[in-house]
Design a protein around this motif. Structure first.
Motif, mmCIF file in Angstrom:
data_model
loop_
_atom_site.group_PDB
_atom_site.id
_atom_site.type_symbol
_atom_site.label_atom_id
_atom_site.label_comp_id
_atom_site.label_asym_id
_atom_site.label_seq_id
_atom_site.Cartn_x
_atom_site.Cartn_y
_atom_site.Cartn_z
ATOM 1 N N ALA A 185 0.829 -1.212 0.000
ATOM 2 C CA ALA A 185 0.000 0.000 0.000
ATOM 3 C C ALA A 185 0.863 1.261 0.000
ATOM 4 C CB ALA A 185 -0.902 -0.005 1.228
ATOM 5 N N ARG A 186 0.192 2.402 -0.256
ATOM 6 C CA ARG A 186 0.880 3.690 -0.101
ATOM 7 C C ARG A 186 1.079 3.981 1.386
ATOM 8 N NH1 ARG A 186 0.523 9.203 0.442
ATOM 9 N NH2 ARG A 186 -1.507 9.053 1.431
ATOM 10 N N HIS A 187 -0.003 3.707 2.162
ATOM 11 C CA HIS A 187 0.049 3.969 3.604
ATOM 12 C C HIS A 187 -0.917 3.039 4.320
ATOM 13 C CE1 HIS A 187 -0.721 6.040 7.436
ATOM 14 N NE2 HIS A 187 0.550 6.422 7.306
ATOM 15 N N VAL A 188 -0.570 2.631 5.541
ATOM 16 C CA VAL A 188 -1.488 1.820 6.342
ATOM 17 C C VAL A 188 -1.540 2.372 7.767
ATOM 18 C CG1 VAL A 188 0.317 0.083 6.848
ATOM 19 C CG2 VAL A 188 -2.108 -0.504 7.155
ATOM 20 N N ALA A 189 -2.765 2.448 8.293
ATOM 21 C CA ALA A 189 -2.973 2.795 9.701
ATOM 22 C C ALA A 189 -3.397 1.522 10.435
ATOM 23 C CB ALA A 189 -4.055 3.864 9.831
ATOM 24 N N ALA A 190 -2.583 1.113 11.410
ATOM 25 C CA ALA A 190 -2.907 -0.048 12.240
ATOM 26 C C ALA A 190 -3.669 0.442 13.454
ATOM 27 C CB ALA A 190 -1.625 -0.750 12.673
ATOM 28 N N ILE A 191 -4.880 -0.085 13.646
ATOM 29 C CA ILE A 191 -5.733 0.382 14.746
ATOM 30 C C ILE A 191 -6.150 -0.821 15.583
ATOM 31 C CG2 ILE A 191 -7.939 1.479 15.317
ATOM 32 C CD1 ILE A 191 -7.580 3.237 12.847
ATOM 33 N N ASP A 192 -5.923 -0.727 16.891
ATOM 34 C CA ASP A 192 -6.287 -1.826 17.790
ATOM 35 C C ASP A 192 -6.563 -1.241 19.167
ATOM 36 O OD1 ASP A 192 -5.729 -5.138 17.565
ATOM 37 O OD2 ASP A 192 -5.886 -4.337 19.605
ATOM 38 N N ILE A 193 -7.441 -1.917 19.903
ATOM 39 C CA ILE A 193 -7.781 -1.432 21.245
ATOM 40 C C ILE A 193 -6.674 -1.736 22.253
ATOM 41 C CG2 ILE A 193 -8.960 -3.491 22.153
ATOM 42 C CD1 ILE A 193 -11.256 -1.525 23.001
ATOM 43 N N ASP A 194 -5.779 -2.664 21.902
ATOM 44 C CA ASP A 194 -4.732 -3.107 22.827
ATOM 45 C C ASP A 194 -3.404 -2.439 22.452
ATOM 46 O OD1 ASP A 194 -2.739 -4.475 24.185
ATOM 47 O OD2 ASP A 194 -3.827 -6.382 24.127
ATOM 48 N N ALA A 195 -3.039 -1.422 23.247
ATOM 49 C CA ALA A 195 -1.841 -0.642 22.919
ATOM 50 C C ALA A 195 -0.571 -1.488 22.970
ATOM 51 C CB ALA A 195 -1.722 0.539 23.885
ATOM 52 N N SER A 196 -0.560 -2.534 23.811
ATOM 53 C CA SER A 196 0.658 -3.354 23.893
ATOM 54 C C SER A 196 0.847 -4.159 22.605
ATOM 55 C CB SER A 196 0.611 -4.270 25.117
ATOM 56 O OG SER A 196 -0.491 -5.148 25.021
ATOM 57 N N LEU A 197 -0.243 -4.585 21.991
ATOM 58 C CA LEU A 197 -0.118 -5.286 20.704
ATOM 59 C C LEU A 197 0.347 -4.332 19.608
ATOM 60 C CD1 LEU A 197 -3.195 -7.680 20.618
ATOM 61 C CD2 LEU A 197 -0.775 -8.307 20.669
ATOM 62 N N LEU A 198 -0.107 -3.092 19.677
ATOM 63 C CA LEU A 198 0.359 -2.101 18.688
ATOM 64 C C LEU A 198 1.872 -1.905 18.802
ATOM 65 C CD1 LEU A 198 -2.377 0.671 18.764
ATOM 66 C CD2 LEU A 198 -1.844 -0.839 16.855
ATOM 67 N N GLU A 199 2.402 -2.004 20.020
ATOM 68 C CA GLU A 199 3.860 -1.888 20.185
ATOM 69 C C GLU A 199 4.573 -3.055 19.508
ATOM 70 O OE1 GLU A 199 6.028 0.525 21.219
ATOM 71 O OE2 GLU A 199 4.120 1.542 20.966
ATOM 72 N N VAL A 200 3.999 -4.260 19.651
ATOM 73 C CA VAL A 200 4.576 -5.425 18.971
ATOM 74 C C VAL A 200 4.550 -5.190 17.454
ATOM 75 C CG1 VAL A 200 4.386 -7.913 18.578
ATOM 76 C CG2 VAL A 200 3.832 -6.956 20.831
ATOM 77 N N ALA A 201 3.417 -4.691 16.971
ATOM 78 C CA ALA A 201 3.292 -4.410 15.535
ATOM 79 C C ALA A 201 4.305 -3.355 15.098
ATOM 80 C CB ALA A 201 1.871 -3.949 15.214
ATOM 81 N N ARG A 202 4.460 -2.327 15.936
ATOM 82 C CA ARG A 202 5.399 -1.259 15.597
ATOM 83 C C ARG A 202 6.814 -1.827 15.411
ATOM 84 N NH1 ARG A 202 4.866 4.189 16.844
ATOM 85 N NH2 ARG A 202 3.317 3.812 18.458
ATOM 86 N N HIS A 203 7.208 -2.734 16.307
ATOM 87 C CA HIS A 203 8.542 -3.350 16.188
ATOM 88 C C HIS A 203 8.621 -4.227 14.938
ATOM 89 C CE1 HIS A 203 10.497 -1.981 19.801
ATOM 90 N NE2 HIS A 203 9.391 -2.201 20.472
ATOM 91 N N ARG A 204 7.554 -4.988 14.678
ATOM 92 C CA ARG A 204 7.557 -5.865 13.500
ATOM 93 C C ARG A 204 7.748 -5.038 12.220
ATOM 94 N NH1 ARG A 204 5.267 -10.920 12.606
ATOM 95 N NH2 ARG A 204 3.749 -10.869 14.302
#
Ligand SMILES: C[S@@+](CC[C@H](N)C(=O)[O-])C[C@H]1O[C@@H](n2cnc3c(N)ncnc32)[C@H](O)[C@@H]1O
Length: 200
Positions: A60-79
């Motif tokens: 994609a050009r851009h993706v916004a990852a949205i989740d209610i669990d901020a700790s999972l978003l941190e895992v995603a951020r590292h990935r």
């Protein structure tokens, strides 16, 4: 069981590591099947640890990852950082509040392995419709309503409880009640289907 954030959808805990990767060896293939194309602006709704988000970012050009669990978003951020992706935003919040969480219109909202737990599905579809560009699409990836004991991965039954699983017809009825129109149903073996809707 650990406390869940208020508003957490039933039966949508991120799986323990190991079998998710075995079940989804080709996330890019799944995304292509439900209509992801180069140049799109995308929301990965209920993005979890970013297994699909990374593949979206590569196309994609851009993706916004949205989740209610901020700790999972941190895992995603590292990935995504490890994968070299720089075209991704990470937003913590409730999917019902999508239009308040993300202020830009997108070509595609991708929602995998979470719709079965949404209590008010037309409400979620209406929230998604608010952030779609004209002719933008909402792609839902769901477990087929097969008995849980039949959906084995690495030798064990996996996925949400049998009674939570939705047929394609139930999914279509709920999302069309929220104002979107079915474009297609695609088979995603071994245990899933994709339901793709359009803002008309
Ligand atoms: C089973 S995981 C699937 C993650 C990812 N979509 C995938 O398929 O790899 C479901 C995700 O939905 C998230 N979730 C549950 N309730 C939510 C809500 N109300 N709003 C946003 N995210 C939610 C959970 O935190 C979890 O990360």
């Amino acid at each position: 069981m650990a406390d869940r954030p208020l508003g957490f959808f039933e039966g949508t805990e991120m799986p323990t590591a190991g079998w998710w990767e075995a079940l989804w060896p080709d996330p890019a293939g799944v995304l292509a099947s439900v209509g992801l194309k180069p140049g799109m602006d995308v929301i990965d709704l209920c993005s979890g640890d970013g297994w699909f988000t990374l593949q979206i970012a590569k196309i994609a050009r851009h993706v916004a990852a949205i989740d209610i669990d901020a700790s999972l978003l941190e895992v995603a951020r590292h990935r995504l950082a490890e994968g070299g992706a720089t075209n991704c935003a990470f937003v913590a919040g409730d999917a019902y509040e999508l239009a308040r969480l993300w202020l830009y219109h997108v070509d595609l909202v991708f929602l995998a392995n979470a719709f079965h737990g949404v209590p008010d599905r037309p409400r979620l579809a209406r929230s998604v419709a608010q952030v779609l560009k004209p002719s933008g699409r909402f792609a839902i990836v769901n477990w087929y309503p097969r008995p849980r004991e039949e959906t084995t991965v690495l030798g064990e039954p996996r996925g949400p409880r049998t009674d939570l699983r939705l047929s394609p017809e139930q999914t279509i009825e709920a999302v069309e009640a929220g104002g979107l129109t079915l474009k297609e149903i695609v088979d995603l073996p071994p245990y899933h289907y994709g339901a793709v809707f359009e803002r008309t």
